[in-house]
Design a protein around this motif. Structure first.
Motif, PDB file in Angstrom:
ATOM      1  N   LEU A  27      -4.282  -5.876  -5.755  1.00 15.45           N
ATOM      2  CA  LEU A  27      -4.117  -6.454  -6.971  1.00 15.45           C
ATOM      3  C   LEU A  27      -3.009  -6.656  -7.291  1.00 15.45           C
ATOM      4  O   LEU A  27      -2.812  -8.321  -7.868  1.00 15.45           O
ATOM      5  N   GLU A  28      -1.577  -6.380  -6.856  1.00 16.01           N
ATOM      6  CA  GLU A  28      -0.398  -6.717  -6.902  1.00 16.01           C
ATOM      7  C   GLU A  28       0.075  -8.164  -5.943  1.00 16.01           C
ATOM      8  O   GLU A  28       0.271  -9.062  -6.399  1.00 16.01           O
ATOM      9  N   LEU A  29      -1.331  -8.700  -5.396  1.00 22.88           N
ATOM     10  CA  LEU A  29      -1.160  -9.606  -3.417  1.00 22.88           C
ATOM     11  C   LEU A  29      -2.178 -10.281  -4.080  1.00 22.88           C
ATOM     12  O   LEU A  29      -1.760 -11.531  -3.778  1.00 22.88           O
ATOM     13  N   SER A  30      -2.968  -9.615  -5.135  1.00 23.60           N
ATOM     14  CA  SER A  30      -3.872 -11.404  -5.559  1.00 23.60           C
ATOM     15  C   SER A  30      -4.746 -10.896  -4.667  1.00 23.60           C
ATOM     16  O   SER A  30      -5.806 -12.447  -3.851  1.00 23.60           O
ATOM     17  N   TYR A  31      -5.478  -9.852  -3.506  1.00 19.68           N
ATOM     18  CA  TYR A  31      -6.103 -10.030  -2.546  1.00 19.68           C
ATOM     19  C   TYR A  31      -7.667  -9.160  -2.771  1.00 19.68           C
ATOM     20  O   TYR A  31      -7.638  -8.775  -3.898  1.00 19.68           O
TER      21      TYR A  31
ATOM     22  N   VAL B  70       0.716  -1.379   0.418  1.00 22.01           N
ATOM     23  CA  VAL B  70       0.214   0.381  -0.238  1.00 22.01           C
ATOM     24  C   VAL B  70       0.703   0.920  -0.248  1.00 22.01           C
ATOM     25  O   VAL B  70       0.360   2.201  -0.446  1.00 22.01           O
ATOM     26  N   ALA B  71       2.075   0.987   0.778  1.00 22.70           N
ATOM     27  CA  ALA B  71       2.477   2.398   0.760  1.00 22.70           C
ATOM     28  C   ALA B  71       3.414   2.253  -0.419  1.00 22.70           C
ATOM     29  O   ALA B  71       3.721   3.982  -0.779  1.00 22.70           O
ATOM     30  N   ALA B  72       4.058   1.546  -0.577  1.00 19.72           N
ATOM     31  CA  ALA B  72       4.630   1.531  -2.880  1.00 19.72           C
ATOM     32  C   ALA B  72       4.195   2.151  -3.416  1.00 19.72           C
ATOM     33  O   ALA B  72       4.104   3.015  -4.071  1.00 19.72           O
ATOM     34  N   HIS B  73       2.539   1.994  -3.775  1.00 19.48           N
ATOM     35  CA  HIS B  73       1.134   2.033  -4.509  1.00 19.48           C
ATOM     36  C   HIS B  73       0.631   3.380  -4.193  1.00 19.48           C
ATOM     37  O   HIS B  73      -0.423   4.087  -5.195  1.00 19.48           O
ATOM     38  N   GLY B  74       0.655   3.525  -3.351  1.00 19.85           N
ATOM     39  CA  GLY B  74       0.033   5.185  -2.337  1.00 19.85           C
ATOM     40  C   GLY B  74      -2.147   4.649  -2.970  1.00 19.85           C
ATOM     41  O   GLY B  74      -2.336   5.324  -2.595  1.00 19.85           O
TER      42      GLY B  74
ATOM     43  N   ASN C 285     -10.106  -6.759   2.122  1.00 26.02           N
ATOM     44  CA  ASN C 285      -9.180  -7.338   2.740  1.00 26.02           C
ATOM     45  C   ASN C 285      -7.977  -6.641   3.166  1.00 26.02           C
ATOM     46  O   ASN C 285      -7.561  -6.578   4.072  1.00 26.02           O
ATOM     47  N   VAL C 286      -7.381  -6.169   2.172  1.00 30.46           N
ATOM     48  CA  VAL C 286      -6.288  -5.003   2.093  1.00 30.46           C
ATOM     49  C   VAL C 286      -6.721  -3.968   3.511  1.00 30.46           C
ATOM     50  O   VAL C 286      -5.604  -3.762   4.499  1.00 30.46           O
ATOM     51  N   THR C 287      -7.560  -3.148   3.540  1.00 34.74           N
ATOM     52  CA  THR C 287      -8.010  -2.198   4.078  1.00 34.74           C
ATOM     53  C   THR C 287      -7.841  -2.264   5.326  1.00 34.74           C
ATOM     54  O   THR C 287      -7.208  -2.330   6.241  1.00 34.74           O
ATOM     55  N   ALA C 288      -9.137  -3.883   5.536  1.00 35.19           N
ATOM     56  CA  ALA C 288      -8.951  -4.788   7.344  1.00 35.19           C
ATOM     57  C   ALA C 288      -7.565  -5.189   8.262  1.00 35.19           C
ATOM     58  O   ALA C 288      -7.259  -4.551   9.194  1.00 35.19           O
ATOM     59  N   ARG C 289      -6.846  -5.295   7.095  1.00 34.04           N
ATOM     60  CA  ARG C 289      -5.146  -5.663   7.322  1.00 34.04           C
ATOM     61  C   ARG C 289      -4.410  -4.178   7.921  1.00 34.04           C
ATOM     62  O   ARG C 289      -3.327  -3.814   8.555  1.00 34.04           O
TER      63      ARG C 289
END
Length: 290
Positions: free
Chosen positions: A23-27, A12-16, A31-35
């Motif tokens: 998309l990069e992590l296939s999540y 998230v830091a790299a892509h902003g 789920n990304v927001t929750a983590r």
């Protein structure tokens, strides 16, 4: 806190952007927001400035980014410690300045011996690649040397001569005041040598045009746009064909050394050690008279 949360945070830091990280992590995005929210809750502080176009690290987020790089780097080192040292595998991330003449021979030999290793190459200028090695974003890099830094270990690869390259078959240093200089971005070792020379001569270039790739620079020189400075080995075929002409650079500015650097306090994996062995073998072969 899970290690994977730190990997999600870095993405998230790299892509902003949560969506791009997902998309990069296939999540899924949720789920990304929750983590990320869980990570902020555990650390009891926000890590990002949130706005309509995405997310930007705040001060605490930048601190965590440094910690996460160190933590994940150590975890990766731990895993690599248990690799089969005779049969390296995995990914080797290497930086290069674009005109390393010996690189194809080193890569060819290395690939034949260690086909299970995937090499990822990143082109850049010396200053940028040095910083990425220090930040442990790269396992190592071919750069213009010498480098004097307490965290850096270096191996000499090849010594070369810098030449000025133009479309014209004659050259005087005053020509630099009438034709644009076509150079790599700031931080390039070749450019630094040229700028030092011109400063001593008291010459101010007519114009400096910055480019990111060797192909664009040399193609523009061949088209008569301006002139550049480059290792002699990189343009010998073009000189032989009459496409461009090379001109001498005076001492002490013309001798240049390409080195391979790594961060000396990082774990030396068998994958990287074998790569350095190939560099040393190539250097010895070039130096040994036939």
């Amino acid at each position: 806190m899970e290690l994977n949360d730190l990997r999600i945070f870095q993405a998230v830091a790299a892509h902003g952007s949560v969506s791009k990280a997902a998309l990069e992590l296939s999540y899924v995005q949720s789920n990304v927001t929750a983590r990320i929210k869980l990570l902020e809750k555990e650390l009891q502080t926000p890590l990002f400035y949130r706005h309509k176009r995405g997310m930007i690290l705040n001060t605490e987020g930048k601190r965590l980014l440094e910690y996460s790089r160190e933590i994940l780097s150590k975890v990766d080192e731990m895993k690599q410690t248990f690799q089969d040292k005779l049969n390296p595998s995995g990914v080797l991330e290497i930086g290069i300045v674009e005109t390393v003449a010996a690189l194809p021979y080193i890569l060819s030999s290395y690939y034949r011996k260690y086909p299970n290793v995937e090499i990822s190459l990143k082109a850049g200028v010396t200053d940028l690649l040095l910083q990425e090695v220090i930040d442990m974003k790269l396992d190592g890099a071919f750069v213009t040397g010498p480098i004097r830094h307490p965290l850096i270990e270096q191996v000499e690869v090849i010594q070369e001569r810098l030449v000025l390259v133009s479309k014209a078959d004659t050259f005087a240093v005053e020509d630099i005041t009438t034709k644009p200089l076509l150079l790599y971005n700031k931080g390039c070792g070749y450019r630094g040598r040229l700028e030092s020379w011109l400063k001593v001569e008291g010459i101010v270039p007519k114009q400096i045009m910055e480019f990111g790739t060797f192909g664009t620079i040399i193609g523009s020189v061949a088209a008569g746009v301006g002139m550049t400075i480059i290792p002699e080995s990189a343009i010998k075929d073009l000189v032989a064909s009459g496409t461009v002409y090379s001109h001498n650079v005076p001492e002490p500015y013309r001798e240049i050394t390409t080195i391979f650097i790594r961060r000396k306090d990082s774990y030396l994996t068998s994958t990287l050690q074998r790569f350095i062995d190939e560099i040393v073998a190539r250097t010895s072969a070039v130096e040994t008279p036939h």
